[in-house]
Every structure is written in C-alpha cells, then in structure tokens.
Scaffold this motif. Sequence first.
Motif, PDB file in Angstrom:
ATOM      1  N   GLU A 261       3.216  -2.620  -5.098  1.00 16.46           N
ATOM      2  CA  GLU A 261       1.958  -1.967  -5.450  1.00 16.46           C
ATOM      3  C   GLU A 261       0.759  -2.846  -5.098  1.00 16.46           C
ATOM      4  OE1 GLU A 261       1.966  -1.208  -9.682  1.00 16.46           O
ATOM      5  OE2 GLU A 261       3.170  -2.990 -10.033  1.00 16.46           O
ATOM      6  N   ILE A 262       0.925  -4.167  -5.150  1.00 14.87           N
ATOM      7  CA  ILE A 262      -0.153  -5.063  -4.730  1.00 14.87           C
ATOM      8  C   ILE A 262      -0.329  -4.985  -3.222  1.00 14.87           C
ATOM      9  CG2 ILE A 262      -0.859  -7.485  -4.532  1.00 14.87           C
ATOM     10  CD1 ILE A 262       0.418  -7.989  -7.250  1.00 14.87           C
ATOM     11  N   ASP A 263       0.778  -5.059  -2.489  1.00 14.37           N
ATOM     12  CA  ASP A 263       0.695  -4.971  -1.028  1.00 14.37           C
ATOM     13  C   ASP A 263       0.059  -3.661  -0.588  1.00 14.37           C
ATOM     14  OD1 ASP A 263       1.758  -7.455  -0.425  1.00 14.37           O
ATOM     15  OD2 ASP A 263       3.823  -6.740  -0.362  1.00 14.37           O
ATOM     16  N   ALA A 264       0.443  -2.565  -1.245  1.00  8.07           N
ATOM     17  CA  ALA A 264      -0.111  -1.264  -0.876  1.00  8.07           C
ATOM     18  C   ALA A 264      -1.624  -1.223  -1.083  1.00  8.07           C
ATOM     19  CB  ALA A 264       0.570  -0.159  -1.685  1.00  8.07           C
TER      20      ALA A 264
ATOM     21  N   LEU B 197      -3.659  -3.793  -1.049  1.00  8.63           N
ATOM     22  CA  LEU B 197      -4.309  -4.674  -0.085  1.00  8.63           C
ATOM     23  C   LEU B 197      -4.408  -4.021   1.286  1.00  8.63           C
ATOM     24  CD1 LEU B 197      -2.740  -8.104  -1.067  1.00  8.63           C
ATOM     25  CD2 LEU B 197      -5.045  -7.275  -1.568  1.00  8.63           C
ATOM     26  N   VAL B 198      -3.374  -3.324   1.692  1.00 12.93           N
ATOM     27  CA  VAL B 198      -3.448  -2.588   2.960  1.00 12.93           C
ATOM     28  C   VAL B 198      -4.525  -1.517   2.878  1.00 12.93           C
ATOM     29  CG1 VAL B 198      -2.196  -1.024   4.492  1.00 12.93           C
ATOM     30  CG2 VAL B 198      -1.074  -3.076   3.623  1.00 12.93           C
ATOM     31  N   GLN B 199      -4.628  -0.845   1.734  1.00 16.12           N
ATOM     32  CA  GLN B 199      -5.673   0.158   1.554  1.00 16.12           C
ATOM     33  C   GLN B 199      -7.059  -0.485   1.594  1.00 16.12           C
ATOM     34  OE1 GLN B 199      -5.004   3.582   1.313  1.00 16.12           O
ATOM     35  NE2 GLN B 199      -7.200   3.598   1.779  1.00 16.12           N
ATOM     36  N   PHE B 200      -7.184  -1.681   1.033  1.00 11.19           N
ATOM     37  CA  PHE B 200      -8.446  -2.422   1.077  1.00 11.19           C
ATOM     38  C   PHE B 200      -8.870  -2.652   2.522  1.00 11.19           C
ATOM     39  CE2 PHE B 200     -10.407  -6.694   1.416  1.00 11.19           C
ATOM     40  CZ  PHE B 200     -11.532  -6.512   0.634  1.00 11.19           C
ATOM     41  N   LEU B 201      -7.941  -3.041   3.375  1.00  9.20           N
ATOM     42  CA  LEU B 201      -8.259  -3.240   4.786  1.00  9.20           C
ATOM     43  C   LEU B 201      -8.555  -1.906   5.474  1.00  9.20           C
ATOM     44  CD1 LEU B 201      -5.551  -5.917   5.663  1.00  9.20           C
ATOM     45  CD2 LEU B 201      -8.031  -6.280   5.579  1.00  9.20           C
ATOM     46  N   THR B 202      -7.750  -0.900   5.184  1.00  9.99           N
ATOM     47  CA  THR B 202      -7.943   0.406   5.812  1.00  9.99           C
ATOM     48  C   THR B 202      -9.300   0.993   5.451  1.00  9.99           C
ATOM     49  OG1 THR B 202      -5.558   0.813   5.765  1.00  9.99           O
ATOM     50  CG2 THR B 202      -6.993   2.722   6.043  1.00  9.99           C
ATOM     51  N   ASP B 203      -9.716   0.813   4.207  1.00 12.90           N
ATOM     52  CA  ASP B 203     -11.026   1.312   3.778  1.00 12.90           C
ATOM     53  C   ASP B 203     -12.173   0.646   4.538  1.00 12.90           C
ATOM     54  OD1 ASP B 203      -9.803   2.989   1.997  1.00 12.90           O
ATOM     55  OD2 ASP B 203     -10.169   1.749   0.235  1.00 12.90           O
ATOM     56  N   ALA B 204     -11.912  -0.563   5.046  1.00 15.55           N
ATOM     57  CA  ALA B 204     -12.909  -1.264   5.855  1.00 15.55           C
ATOM     58  C   ALA B 204     -12.723  -0.984   7.342  1.00 15.55           C
ATOM     59  CB  ALA B 204     -12.821  -2.768   5.591  1.00 15.55           C
ATOM     60  N   ASN B 205     -11.892   0.020   7.658  1.00 11.68           N
ATOM     61  CA  ASN B 205     -11.592   0.396   9.042  1.00 11.68           C
ATOM     62  C   ASN B 205     -10.868  -0.702   9.808  1.00 11.68           C
ATOM     63  OD1 ASN B 205     -12.737   3.036   8.903  1.00 11.68           O
ATOM     64  ND2 ASN B 205     -14.788   2.115   9.087  1.00 11.68           N
ATOM     65  N   VAL B 206     -10.040  -1.439   9.090  1.00 13.43           N
ATOM     66  CA  VAL B 206      -9.169  -2.440   9.707  1.00 13.43           C
ATOM     67  C   VAL B 206      -7.737  -1.916   9.628  1.00 13.43           C
ATOM     68  CG1 VAL B 206      -8.269  -4.788   9.569  1.00 13.43           C
ATOM     69  CG2 VAL B 206     -10.687  -4.337   9.058  1.00 13.43           C
ATOM     70  N   GLU B 207      -7.092  -1.812  10.777  1.00 10.27           N
ATOM     71  CA  GLU B 207      -5.710  -1.337  10.821  1.00 10.27           C
ATOM     72  C   GLU B 207      -4.803  -2.506  11.180  1.00 10.27           C
ATOM     73  OE1 GLU B 207      -4.652   1.505   9.843  1.00 10.27           O
ATOM     74  OE2 GLU B 207      -6.648   2.348   9.507  1.00 10.27           O
ATOM     75  N   PRO B 208      -4.185  -3.126  10.184  1.00  8.38           N
ATOM     76  CA  PRO B 208      -3.384  -4.314  10.476  1.00  8.38           C
ATOM     77  C   PRO B 208      -2.059  -3.985  11.149  1.00  8.38           C
ATOM     78  CG  PRO B 208      -3.201  -3.741   8.165  1.00  8.38           C
ATOM     79  CD  PRO B 208      -4.220  -2.802   8.753  1.00  8.38           C
TER      80      PRO B 208
END
Length: 374
Positions: free
Chosen positions: A201-204, A206-217
């Motif tokens: 749930e933490i990883d999810a 954090l990925v959403q945090f990046l995605t919300d900033a338009n970063v696709e890791p």
Amino acid sequence: MQPVYESNGFVERFTLGEGSLSFAVKDTLNVAGYRTQAGCPALAQTPAAAQHASVVETLLASGCRLAGKTTLHELAFGVTGINAWGGTPVNPRYPTLIPGGSSSGSAAVVAAGEVDFSLGTDTGGSVRMPAACCAILGLKPGYGVLSREGVLPADSSLDCVGLFARDAQVLRQALNRLNVPVASPISDFPDVTFIAAALPEIDAQLVQFLTDANVEPQRAELDSLADAHRAGIAIISHENWQAFNPLLATGAVSADVATRIRAGETVSQQTLQDAEQVRQRFTADVDALLEKTPLLALATLPELPPTLAEAADPLSVVNLTRLVRPFNLSGHPALTIPAGELRGRPIALQLVARKGAEGLLVQAAEWLTARRRR
C-alpha cells in the motif's frame, strides 16, 4: 494536522546575528567552545571543542547563522530518536509518532520552522529516516562529499554529513554554500526507475504520487537490497564498537545503546569480508540501474513510522532502516521527499542518483514539490 511545538530539539541555543540562512547542527558536530556530547551522559564532561567542524566553519564563513545544537539518539546509534537523558524531541507535525533517529533534533527544529535548515549525520539512514518521520526533506550526499572533519565518530566507512530542509530551494542554497553546486532548475523530470520494496500500500501510493506529477516510472527489482542492509549493520556494529567501547567502562551509556555497542565486539573478520563483498556487488547493481535511468525511486521507510509507545523497544524497529541503510553501504547520494499520508502517518519517497549527482536530487525535489503545490 496542526504543528505542535512542545519540544524544539535544541540542547544549546545561540544568539542569532544578522545574516542569511539560519541553521542548527546535530550534537555530533563540533562547535567551538561547546562540548560535543552526542546525547550521551558518558560524554557529559568531555572538553569543549577547540574549533568548529569543517562544514560548520564553511557555512559560517558563507554568512549563515548558527542557531544552536540539537539532540539525537544517544551516540547516534538508534533509529527512534528516543533519548531519556538528552531529551526526545516532539515530532512537530505528528506528535504521537517517533521523531526518527538518530538525527531527531535536527529534523524536529526544521519541521517546527525554528531554522531554515539543519545538519545531521547519516550512517544507516539517520538523516533520511527522521526527515521521513517529520515530513520534511532530508539529503544524504554521497560518501565523502561533505567533510567529516570534527564529526563524531572520527572514523566511519558509512557516515555522511547530511541536510534537512522544508524547502528544496533552501536545500539548493545550503549546498551551494557548502561548495556542492546545483545546476539551474530542470523543466522536465528525468527518467526514473521505481523499486517496489515496501508494504504494497505504501508502494502503490508512492507510484500514484509520481503519476500525479505526470512522471511514469519504469519498474525494476534490486534483489541485493536485503543483503546490503545486513552488511551495513555488520559494518556499523564493528565500527561503533571500535569508536565507543571505551565509554562502556563509565557505566553511563544507556542500556539499549550499550547492548548494541557490545554486539560489535563479536563481528568476525569473515563477516566483515563478506560485507565488503556485498558492498561491491550492491554498488555495481545500483550503478547498473542508474545507467538505464538517472534516478531510482523507492520508499524511504518500508513501513509506517511507529508511535512512541510502539517503539519502546528500540531493537524492534531496526528493520525500518532496510531501504535507507543500503545506500550508506554503496555511498550513493539519496534524498527523501514527503509524499503524503497513509492512515494518518507520513510516507516518503526516496530518490537515489549516481555518485556526484547531489545536484540532480535537489533539482528533482524542486520539480516534484513545485507540482505538488499546484
């Protein structure tokens, strides 16, 4: 959550004169005319330092104003920040949670707005962990980038002087004053590889945090993380035994810290040789990933920060360092950024860059935090 300032984390306060940025320093860094006590009663009568630590001298020469020295987990050898003798700083934004260790006071005074930035030390996550607990920025430069002259302990193959700030632009200014250049702000976020290693749930989030900033890791695994964590524990145990075991004869080292120091006596030469082999392998693994993307991203803490009550047994929370300690072993620069809350507790994103790329981490933090404010 509204800030709470019952405890500010200072053990010494100085009168501020006119100048630019204000800062505080962890009480493992020498300040001329003051004892370096490291939150330990065994050092309560140590002579006052004759001169400033090199990094303190550099900041003062650049016009920064020293506000005081801050408390810490005793002998910088713990992850909770709880210190019955020197005082446990209240986590300003999350007062029921640990402030994080070992640089607890340095994180607390920044989170409370007492200073613009502060210095801590990071041997196994001791800047990044309290920064994550207190929801501020925390930077561990690469090993050897900032001088450790005048820092306790004198010898370490893991320890780095690091910085705390609320604002990435302040981090930029502080690094520039320490002669670590940071280039102009970036217009596009670099390619980044995300490593899932925390609670799902933490990883999810954090990925959403990046995605919300338009970063696709991109995604990758770093299988040597666990081995690197264990190797880092072996090395710090050995090195802290060498540095601090004479203090045990005083009987004035707290029981939990004394237990951890004594454990270092039994670290064998074979264990140390194995740890050095892990250091080489893990460093190569990280370098290989950083050849593919300029940044790696992963959680700073694998779990949510515990409450003070949950952390009453300090040995029960050492696992909290398993995602930060490996980068002390490898010597790569790493920075933690607040990334929201989960069940009322802070979570944080850790960025890792190639050696010598501290400036890129600050640029990335500026870029991400600017978009979060929009």
